[in-house]
Design an enzyme around this catalytic site. Structure first.
Site, PDB file in Angstrom:
ATOM      1  N   ASP A 260       0.921  -1.143   0.079  1.00  0.00           N
ATOM      2  CA  ASP A 260       0.061   0.184  -0.476  1.00  0.00           C
ATOM      3  C   ASP A 260       1.323   1.324  -0.249  1.00  0.00           C
ATOM      4  O   ASP A 260       2.221   1.436   0.611  1.00  0.00           O
ATOM      5  CB  ASP A 260      -0.683   0.177   1.277  1.00  0.00           C
ATOM      6  CG  ASP A 260      -1.779  -1.422   1.314  1.00  0.00           C
ATOM      7  OD1 ASP A 260      -2.059  -1.630   0.339  1.00  0.00           O
ATOM      8  OD2 ASP A 260      -2.447  -0.649   2.198  1.00  0.00           O
TER       9      ASP A 260
ATOM     10  N   HIS B  12       3.504  -2.537   3.608  1.00  0.00           N
ATOM     11  CA  HIS B  12       3.753  -1.565   2.776  1.00  0.00           C
ATOM     12  C   HIS B  12       5.001  -0.673   2.444  1.00  0.00           C
ATOM     13  O   HIS B  12       5.903  -1.053   2.603  1.00  0.00           O
ATOM     14  CB  HIS B  12       2.922   0.436   4.323  1.00  0.00           C
ATOM     15  CG  HIS B  12       1.454  -0.225   4.382  1.00  0.00           C
ATOM     16  ND1 HIS B  12       1.870  -0.916   4.956  1.00  0.00           N
ATOM     17  CD2 HIS B  12       1.036   1.074   4.379  1.00  0.00           C
ATOM     18  CE1 HIS B  12       0.463  -0.686   5.717  1.00  0.00           C
ATOM     19  NE2 HIS B  12      -0.183   1.103   4.643  1.00  0.00           N
TER      20      HIS B  12
HETATM   21 ZN   LIG Z   1      -2.843   3.066   3.065  1.00  0.00          ZN
END
Ligand SMILES: [Zn+2]
Length: 370
Positions: free
Chosen positions: A150, A304
């Site tokens: 992400d 992430h």
């Molecule tokens: Zn995010």
């Protein structure tokens, strides 16, 4: 007589086509592969393809004319393409968007709804409260591990994609639209090695706090910048920031834009490394526990590409994914039967000078597991 029958058939065909320029390209459908936008595809009017005769050319990613086409911050809802607004109004008036009020976001990260609206109930079904909307994807198939990251593209992205490429490993990048605008080279690095690009909104808000038209703006502009930066591909999947969605937001994503939602069933908490919320060792412990655990359901791990440490946490865990026998695949391909985009049947396809998508090999999508 044959001529008049032929004309009649042509007129009938043309009447069913939503745009006249589609008709000009009908002949290409006999070639292998598919148009990015098939003529009758519902997103055709929302994201116009660029092809000879369409009057649209995609600007080079990172060029001034590319940059000037997108909002620099929170999109102005009074400046949206009319087709998006019309699609929302049609969905609302036909009863497809539940009339659930916006939530308010609180400091403990749990959005609050007005009295009478239970976030855990079937009407609202807030994913922030772990309520699972049946159409959303939370689990991977048995034995598989969906790879996804992400918040990119960002400066750590090239390090991540260099590693992925060295392992011949596919991955999905849930990208923030405004980050694409700010980091075009990092976007290209991810996309050019075959990374699957999915939607993570334009400015990363709590989506359930937004009005319907604000939801449209956040999703629409992210799709638009991905579409215009990938030669016309329309993303098929999205992931809500903070995992915050509900039945209203889900319906707008699905009914207006055809987007399907991918959540996750394991959270590394890697996003809190910077603030000391977790550490590399703690992530490593969690990963080993999950990777040596049951194979059912398969894993969708939240990770992430915000910092090099977060990228390194994935790189450290990767050998354990393989040594424990997990089939690691880009999560969008894994849950999308090999199709990470709405308007392309084969993401390994190439584009000819005519803008035609040609399949690499008939079995290309099914053979990609790495
Ligand atoms: Zn995010």
């Amino acid at each position: 007589m044959f001529t008049s029958i032929f004309l009649a058939i042509n007129v009938a065909l043309a009447a069913n086509l939503p745009r006249s320029d589609c008709h000009d390209h009908e002949q290409h459908r006999r070639l292998p592969g598919n148009w990015y936008h098939e003529c009758d595809h519902p997103v055709h009017n929302l994201f116009k393809r660029g092809a000879p005769g369409d009057g649209i050319n995609y600007a080079e990613v990172g060029s001034p004319s590319w940059s000037s086409a997108f909002p620099t911050s929170t999109p102005d809802t009074s400046q949206l393409p009319q087709a998006w607004v019309d699609a929302l109004n049609d969905a609302v008036s036909s009863g497809k968007i539940p009339n659930i009020p916006e939530s308010t976001s609180t400091s403990d990260r749990s959005p609050v709804y007005p009295d009478g609206f239970d976030p855990d109930g079937s009407e609202v079904c807030s994913s922030s409260y772990q309520c699972r909307i049946p159409e959303d994807i939370w689990d991977a198939p048995t034995g598989t591990l969906g790879i996804g990251f992400d918040d990119g593209p960002l400066p750590p992205t090239p390090r991540l994609v260099t590693f992925l490429q060295s392992q011949n490993q596919s991955a999905t990048h849930f990208m923030i639209g405004s980050n694409i605008l700010s980091n075009p080279n990092q976007f290209n690095a991810a996309y050019n090695i075959g990374g699957d690009i999915a939607v993570h909104t334009y400015t990363h808000p709590y989506m359930t706090t937004l009005t319907n038209i604000q939801v449209v703006a956040e999703l629409g502009w992210t799709m638009e910048i991905i579409h215009n930066s990938t030669g016309g591909r329309v993303p098929r999947f999205w992931r809500p920031p903070y995992g915050d969605s509900d039945n209203r937001v889900r319906a707008i994503a699905a009914e207006v834009f055809g987007l399907e939602c991918i959540m996750w069933n394991r959270d590394t908490d890697d996003w809190s490394m910077e603030s000391g919320g977790t550490t590399m060792r703690a992530i490593s412990r969690k990963m080993k526990k999950w990777l040596t655990g049951p194979k059912t359901p398969g894993l969708i791990i939240l990770e992430h590409e915000l910092t090099t440490d977060m990228v390194q946490a994935f790189i450290n865990a990767y050998p354990f994914m393989k040594s424990n026998g997990w089939n690691t695949t880009s999560v969008a391909r894994l849950v999308g039967d090999g199709r990470p985009y709405q308007n392309s049947n084969n993401d390994d396809s190439t584009v000819t000078a005519d803008g035609i998508l040609v399949a690499a090999t008939p079995s290309a999508t099914s053979s990609i597991t790495g």
